[in-house]
Scaffold this motif. Sequence first.
Motif, mmCIF file in Angstrom:
data_model
loop_
_atom_site.group_PDB
_atom_site.id
_atom_site.type_symbol
_atom_site.label_atom_id
_atom_site.label_comp_id
_atom_site.label_asym_id
_atom_site.label_seq_id
_atom_site.Cartn_x
_atom_site.Cartn_y
_atom_site.Cartn_z
ATOM 1 N N VAL A 30 0.776 -1.115 0.309
ATOM 2 C CA VAL A 30 -0.065 0.044 0.008
ATOM 3 C C VAL A 30 0.773 1.218 0.070
ATOM 4 O O VAL A 30 0.697 1.976 -0.739
ATOM 5 C CB VAL A 30 -0.871 -0.042 1.123
ATOM 6 N N ARG A 31 1.893 1.289 0.768
ATOM 7 C CA ARG A 31 2.904 2.522 0.939
ATOM 8 C C ARG A 31 3.476 2.590 -0.340
ATOM 9 O O ARG A 31 3.574 3.744 -0.833
ATOM 10 C CB ARG A 31 3.731 2.275 2.097
ATOM 11 N N LEU B 285 0.168 10.014 -2.251
ATOM 12 C CA LEU B 285 -1.311 10.172 -1.941
ATOM 13 C C LEU B 285 -1.602 10.259 -0.533
ATOM 14 O O LEU B 285 -2.181 11.379 -0.070
ATOM 15 C CB LEU B 285 -2.140 9.370 -2.892
ATOM 16 N N ILE B 286 -1.282 9.206 0.094
ATOM 17 C CA ILE B 286 -1.696 9.088 1.504
ATOM 18 C C ILE B 286 -0.982 10.283 2.267
ATOM 19 O O ILE B 286 -1.503 11.006 3.165
ATOM 20 C CB ILE B 286 -1.418 7.887 2.248
ATOM 21 N N ASP B 287 0.147 10.502 2.030
ATOM 22 C CA ASP B 287 0.943 11.712 2.763
ATOM 23 C C ASP B 287 0.361 13.011 2.101
ATOM 24 O O ASP B 287 0.313 13.870 3.133
ATOM 25 C CB ASP B 287 2.671 11.671 2.228
ATOM 26 N N ARG C 96 -2.372 0.569 -13.167
ATOM 27 C CA ARG C 96 -3.791 0.846 -12.602
ATOM 28 C C ARG C 96 -4.281 -0.421 -11.970
ATOM 29 O O ARG C 96 -5.120 -0.017 -10.916
ATOM 30 C CB ARG C 96 -4.762 1.206 -13.926
ATOM 31 N N LEU C 97 -4.159 -1.367 -12.365
ATOM 32 C CA LEU C 97 -4.429 -2.689 -11.406
ATOM 33 C C LEU C 97 -3.676 -2.647 -10.082
ATOM 34 O O LEU C 97 -4.432 -2.948 -9.113
ATOM 35 C CB LEU C 97 -4.001 -3.750 -12.509
ATOM 36 N N ALA C 98 -2.599 -2.342 -10.145
ATOM 37 C CA ALA C 98 -1.699 -2.375 -9.002
ATOM 38 C C ALA C 98 -2.445 -1.481 -7.865
ATOM 39 O O ALA C 98 -2.686 -1.603 -6.584
ATOM 40 C CB ALA C 98 -0.284 -2.245 -9.183
ATOM 41 N N LEU C 99 -2.882 -0.238 -8.536
ATOM 42 C CA LEU C 99 -3.477 1.039 -7.689
ATOM 43 C C LEU C 99 -4.684 0.536 -7.140
ATOM 44 O O LEU C 99 -4.915 0.727 -6.133
ATOM 45 C CB LEU C 99 -3.537 2.106 -8.550
ATOM 46 N N GLN C 100 -5.382 -0.228 -8.026
ATOM 47 C CA GLN C 100 -6.839 -0.551 -7.556
ATOM 48 C C GLN C 100 -6.728 -1.707 -6.291
ATOM 49 O O GLN C 100 -7.344 -1.728 -5.353
ATOM 50 C CB GLN C 100 -7.492 -1.400 -8.609
ATOM 51 N N VAL C 101 -5.662 -2.402 -6.570
ATOM 52 C CA VAL C 101 -5.604 -3.585 -5.598
ATOM 53 C C VAL C 101 -4.923 -2.720 -4.101
ATOM 54 O O VAL C 101 -5.327 -3.254 -3.140
ATOM 55 C CB VAL C 101 -4.386 -4.600 -5.849
ATOM 56 N N ALA C 102 -4.186 -2.004 -4.197
ATOM 57 C CA ALA C 102 -3.495 -1.172 -3.056
ATOM 58 C C ALA C 102 -4.571 -0.378 -2.460
ATOM 59 O O ALA C 102 -4.886 -0.408 -1.258
ATOM 60 C CB ALA C 102 -2.403 -0.151 -3.616
ATOM 61 N N ILE C 103 -5.561 0.087 -3.122
ATOM 62 C CA ILE C 103 -6.635 0.883 -2.649
ATOM 63 C C ILE C 103 -7.901 -0.048 -1.768
ATOM 64 O O ILE C 103 -7.970 0.200 -0.707
ATOM 65 C CB ILE C 103 -7.448 1.668 -3.696
#
Length: 90
Positions: free
Chosen positions: A4-5, A11-13, A71-78
């Motif tokens: 996730v990090r 974005l989280i930061d 995009r797929l990695a971002l969706q999984v991370a979200i």
Amino acid sequence: KSFVRSHLGPLIDHDALKGSELLRTLKVYLDHDGSKQLAAGQLFIVRQTLYYRLEQIEELLGAQYMFPEKRLALQVAIRAYQLLFPENKL
């Protein structure tokens, strides 16, 4: 957590520091398959505001964030973020 990090950390930061909603914006945008009109409607913002947020997201994640693999990695991370931190509503 490290996955996730590594994918969402900027974005989280940024959201924590500035009080923005870039992570939520990205989630909604991806959930609507990149439809700016639908994403803006669900976020209750005008499209111009969405364009500005997407520019910020691109600056933080890189221009290739909408490429299929990224995009797929971002969706999984979200989704992992939502499971790890259910108290942080997106």
